[in-house]
Scaffold this active site. Structure first.
Site, PDB file in Angstrom:
ATOM      1  N   HIS A  58       0.132  10.888  -9.202  1.00 40.59           N
ATOM      2  CA  HIS A  58       1.104  10.187 -10.035  1.00 40.59           C
ATOM      3  C   HIS A  58       2.509  10.700  -9.748  1.00 40.59           C
ATOM      4  O   HIS A  58       2.742  11.904  -9.676  1.00 40.59           O
ATOM      5  CB  HIS A  58       0.768  10.419 -11.518  1.00 40.59           C
ATOM      6  CG  HIS A  58       1.742   9.807 -12.467  1.00 40.59           C
ATOM      7  ND1 HIS A  58       2.485  10.546 -13.360  1.00 40.59           N
ATOM      8  CD2 HIS A  58       2.087   8.509 -12.686  1.00 40.59           C
ATOM      9  CE1 HIS A  58       3.239   9.739 -14.076  1.00 40.59           C
ATOM     10  NE2 HIS A  58       3.022   8.505 -13.692  1.00 40.59           N
ATOM     11  N   SER A  59       3.455   9.782  -9.560  1.00 37.93           N
ATOM     12  CA  SER A  59       4.874  10.107  -9.477  1.00 37.93           C
ATOM     13  C   SER A  59       5.150  11.195  -8.430  1.00 37.93           C
ATOM     14  O   SER A  59       4.790  11.037  -7.255  1.00 37.93           O
ATOM     15  CB  SER A  59       5.366  10.505 -10.881  1.00 37.93           C
ATOM     16  OG  SER A  59       6.761  10.452 -10.967  1.00 37.93           O
ATOM     17  N   TYR A  60       5.812  12.314  -8.839  1.00 35.23           N
ATOM     18  CA  TYR A  60       6.077  13.422  -7.914  1.00 35.23           C
ATOM     19  C   TYR A  60       4.812  13.896  -7.205  1.00 35.23           C
ATOM     20  O   TYR A  60       4.859  14.348  -6.054  1.00 35.23           O
ATOM     21  CB  TYR A  60       6.712  14.596  -8.675  1.00 35.23           C
ATOM     22  CG  TYR A  60       6.543  15.932  -7.996  1.00 35.23           C
ATOM     23  CD1 TYR A  60       7.297  16.267  -6.870  1.00 35.23           C
ATOM     24  CD2 TYR A  60       5.621  16.867  -8.473  1.00 35.23           C
ATOM     25  CE1 TYR A  60       7.127  17.505  -6.238  1.00 35.23           C
ATOM     26  CE2 TYR A  60       5.442  18.095  -7.857  1.00 35.23           C
ATOM     27  CZ  TYR A  60       6.202  18.413  -6.735  1.00 35.23           C
ATOM     28  OH  TYR A  60       6.022  19.629  -6.108  1.00 35.23           O
TER      29      TYR A  60
END
Length: 254
Positions: free
Chosen positions: A88-90
């Site tokens: 997820h994300s980063y």
């Protein structure tokens, strides 16, 4: 059935490794992980060094390579194989770097609003200039120049009051170095079967989507899916996200 072929209905269920994004921890996958486990999957939710229950280890020395090693260690010490690696994300930065060492143990790489870097790029290279400037200013003003302080969960689209309070009680500071460090080789991530899931409900945090869209248009082993949820979909839409992840686990990786 031809020799060497596999009936997807009969093969063992793939395990999931669920990797969180910035300022989060393994805790954020609690709801989604419960749904995957109830369907019979083994699920691992590691927390990266300096975050979540490991926040007592936060230091200026923690960089992207530290977090990549965290993820690689999960595969080695837990004997994970044929896994669906979800970032997820980063966490996309971490997963793409780690794939150079764990790709043989990964069935599919799934990015949930996650970053898809090329070798030598940092996360700060992938965000727009205004976001990069804001991030640096925030660290200088409220993070002693080396960390990002927690922020209100509404930034990630968590607007339900109870959920917002829960997330705000668990998010932690994040080492800035991990956002500034360039990732090493990512060739194996780019060559691997995978899925990008774009969260469509508007939130203050938006990741670049042009690159995965372009890849999906030319790479038959890479899919581009959407989900009617904000950035923190694992918290706000765990059932819908779990169904998407289970669908990813059933894709033919060839």
């Amino acid at each position: 059935m031809p020799a060497g072929s596999e009936d997807p209905e009969n093969r063992a269920l793939s395990p999931f490794v669920l990797l969180h994004g910035g300022r989060h921890g393994g805790w954020c996958w609690k709801r989604t992980a419960a749904r995957l486990r109830s369907a019979g999957h083994a699920v691992y939710t590691p927390t990266l060094t300096g975050l979540g229950e490991r926040s007592h280890l936060l230091s200026p020395a923690i960089g992207l390579d530290t977090h990549i090693q965290d993820l690689v260690g999960v595969f080695g010490y837990e004997d994970v194989d044929d896994a669906v690696l979800v970032a997820h994300s980063y966490g996309g930065m971490v997963a793409c770097g780690a794939m150079e060492r764990v790709a043989d143990r990964v069935r599919a790489l799934v990015l949930v609003d996650g970053y898809l870097p090329r070798a030598g790029e940092s996360m700060m290279d992938l965000v727009d200039p205004a976001t990069a400037e804001y991030t640096m200013d925030l660290a200088a003003r409220d993070g002693e120049g080396w960390f990002l302080p927690p922020t209100d969960a509404a930034v990630w689209g968590v607007t339900d009051p109870a959920d917002n309070a829960w997330v705000n009680g668990k998010t932690t500071a994040h080492p800035l170095k991990t956002y500034r460090d360039p990732v090493g080789p990512t060739d194996r991530a780019w060559a691997h079967p995978g899925v990008f899931i774009e969260c469509l409900v508007p939130a203050a945090i938006r990741v670049p989507t042009a690159r995965p869209r372009e890849r999906a248009a030319v790479d038959r082993r890479f899919r581009y899916w959407t989900l009617e949820a904000p950035h923190d979909a694992m918290i706000t839409a765990p059932h819908a996200l779990a169904e998407k992840l289970r669908a990813a686990s059933r894709l033919d990786p060839r």
